[in-house]
Write a protein that holds these residues in place. Structure first.
Motif, mmCIF file in Angstrom:
data_model
loop_
_atom_site.group_PDB
_atom_site.id
_atom_site.type_symbol
_atom_site.label_atom_id
_atom_site.label_comp_id
_atom_site.label_asym_id
_atom_site.label_seq_id
_atom_site.Cartn_x
_atom_site.Cartn_y
_atom_site.Cartn_z
ATOM 1 N N ARG A 150 9.151 -8.074 -9.790
ATOM 2 C CA ARG A 150 9.934 -9.150 -9.194
ATOM 3 C C ARG A 150 9.373 -9.447 -7.811
ATOM 4 O O ARG A 150 8.942 -8.542 -7.088
ATOM 5 C CB ARG A 150 11.414 -8.785 -9.088
ATOM 6 N N ALA A 151 9.367 -10.709 -7.468
ATOM 7 C CA ALA A 151 8.904 -11.101 -6.144
ATOM 8 C C ALA A 151 9.905 -10.640 -5.093
ATOM 9 O O ALA A 151 11.120 -10.760 -5.272
ATOM 10 C CB ALA A 151 8.725 -12.612 -6.085
ATOM 11 N N VAL A 152 9.382 -10.100 -4.008
ATOM 12 C CA VAL A 152 10.208 -9.752 -2.854
ATOM 13 C C VAL A 152 10.130 -10.920 -1.881
ATOM 14 O O VAL A 152 9.037 -11.259 -1.400
ATOM 15 C CB VAL A 152 9.717 -8.457 -2.178
ATOM 16 N N ALA A 153 11.253 -11.557 -1.601
ATOM 17 C CA ALA A 153 11.265 -12.663 -0.650
ATOM 18 C C ALA A 153 10.897 -12.146 0.735
ATOM 19 O O ALA A 153 11.324 -11.056 1.134
ATOM 20 C CB ALA A 153 12.643 -13.318 -0.628
ATOM 21 N N TRP A 154 10.103 -12.933 1.457
ATOM 22 C CA TRP A 154 9.722 -12.525 2.808
ATOM 23 C C TRP A 154 10.954 -12.252 3.665
ATOM 24 O O TRP A 154 10.956 -11.339 4.489
ATOM 25 C CB TRP A 154 8.852 -13.596 3.465
ATOM 26 N N THR B 138 -0.169 -13.345 0.451
ATOM 27 C CA THR B 138 0.052 -14.308 -0.625
ATOM 28 C C THR B 138 0.978 -13.787 -1.721
ATOM 29 O O THR B 138 1.421 -14.571 -2.564
ATOM 30 C CB THR B 138 -1.289 -14.714 -1.266
ATOM 31 N N ARG B 139 1.275 -12.491 -1.686
ATOM 32 C CA ARG B 139 2.081 -11.927 -2.775
ATOM 33 C C ARG B 139 2.689 -10.610 -2.310
ATOM 34 O O ARG B 139 2.031 -9.793 -1.668
ATOM 35 C CB ARG B 139 1.192 -11.705 -3.998
ATOM 36 N N PHE B 140 3.970 -10.412 -2.662
ATOM 37 C CA PHE B 140 4.692 -9.178 -2.363
ATOM 38 C C PHE B 140 5.667 -8.982 -3.507
ATOM 39 O O PHE B 140 6.624 -9.742 -3.662
ATOM 40 C CB PHE B 140 5.410 -9.317 -1.017
ATOM 41 N N VAL B 141 5.394 -7.995 -4.366
ATOM 42 C CA VAL B 141 6.230 -7.765 -5.537
ATOM 43 C C VAL B 141 6.622 -6.297 -5.618
ATOM 44 O O VAL B 141 5.944 -5.418 -5.077
ATOM 45 C CB VAL B 141 5.531 -8.197 -6.850
ATOM 46 N N ALA B 142 7.736 -6.048 -6.314
ATOM 47 C CA ALA B 142 8.230 -4.693 -6.538
ATOM 48 C C ALA B 142 8.515 -4.515 -8.018
ATOM 49 O O ALA B 142 8.738 -5.482 -8.756
ATOM 50 C CB ALA B 142 9.498 -4.449 -5.719
ATOM 51 N N GLY B 143 8.501 -3.255 -8.453
ATOM 52 C CA GLY B 143 8.772 -2.964 -9.852
ATOM 53 C C GLY B 143 8.741 -1.474 -10.086
ATOM 54 O O GLY B 143 8.757 -0.673 -9.142
ATOM 55 N N PRO B 144 8.653 -1.060 -11.346
ATOM 56 C CA PRO B 144 8.657 0.367 -11.657
ATOM 57 C C PRO B 144 7.339 1.044 -11.299
ATOM 58 O O PRO B 144 6.290 0.408 -11.237
ATOM 59 C CB PRO B 144 8.887 0.390 -13.171
ATOM 60 N N ALA B 145 7.415 2.344 -11.060
ATOM 61 C CA ALA B 145 6.224 3.142 -10.783
ATOM 62 C C ALA B 145 5.320 3.201 -12.003
ATOM 63 O O ALA B 145 5.739 2.951 -13.141
ATOM 64 C CB ALA B 145 6.631 4.551 -10.368
ATOM 65 N N ASP B 146 4.044 3.548 -11.763
ATOM 66 C CA ASP B 146 3.092 3.718 -12.856
ATOM 67 C C ASP B 146 3.563 4.809 -13.801
ATOM 68 O O ASP B 146 4.168 5.804 -13.386
ATOM 69 C CB ASP B 146 1.718 4.092 -12.298
#
Length: 200
Positions: free
Chosen positions: A5-9, A183-191
């Motif tokens: 998911r994108a993290v809003a600035w 240009t991009r900052f996203v978060a999600g599950p670990a590898d």
């Protein structure tokens, strides 16, 4: 990496706001303050904790990716991702200018900083993504240039019970005014595993 998911600035919080912060469409363009840096003691004997980092929560079992473009042309110009617990416990990883060449590396700090790096002249002037994945008692750092393959940068310890934050960082220890376009900052599950390659 699934379920990104994108993290809003505006969702993240600045540690030491930069000289300027300029939204530009979906991007965020920042300029560094004079002689900003993150470092703690080792070899140089000083403590610097005034670099710029835009941080969001990094709970156990999660990851962040940061993508940026920057012209790194002064000694120690740098940008990438920071994982932060407090001023004595943090990781910064990304691209840094040293010895006249961009280097991919990481500084891991637990009371004292260390520094590992490798030259990546092919990264100069190109979009770079740095990924920090927190799983168990460790953070795995990977990076890629544009759509190239992921490259392992560092495996570092991080206690699973501590509260940590992560996000884009930049600093310019020798000057003012390094401009970095995030240009991009996203978060999600670990590898899923140490040697897993995140999906594009």
């Amino acid at each position: 990496m699934d379920e990104q998911r994108a993290v809003a600035w505006t969702e993240a919080t600045w540690l030491n706001p930069p000289l300027t912060v300029e939204p530009d469409g979906a991007d965020l363009v920042v300029s560094t303050r004079d002689k900003s840096d993150f470092w703690r003691l080792t070899s140089y004997g000083f403590v610097r904790d005034d670099g710029h980092a835009l941080l969001t929560s990094l709970p156990a079992g999660s990851a962040v990716e940061v993508t940026f473009l920057a012209v790194l042309d002064e000694l120690y110009d740098q940008a990438g991702v920071m994982v932060r617990v407090d001023e004595q416990t943090w990781i910064k990883a990304g691209v840094e200018m040293t010895d006249g060449t961009p280097h991919l590396g990481a500084v891991v700090t637990r009371g004292h900083s260390d520094w590992s790096m490798a030259p990546v002249s092919e990264y100069a002037g190109r979009e770079v993504t740095v990924r920090a994945s927190r799983s168990g008692d460790a953070v795995t750092i990977r990076a890629r240039c544009e759509n190239g393959p992921w490259r392992m940068v560092r495996l570092a310890p991080l206690a699973p019970e501590v509260t940590a934050f992560a996000g884009p960082f930049c600093c310019s220890p020798q000057r003012e005014g390094l401009r970095v376009r995030f240009t991009r900052f996203v978060a999600g599950p670990a590898d899923a595993a140490l040697h897993a390659t995140p999906d594009a």
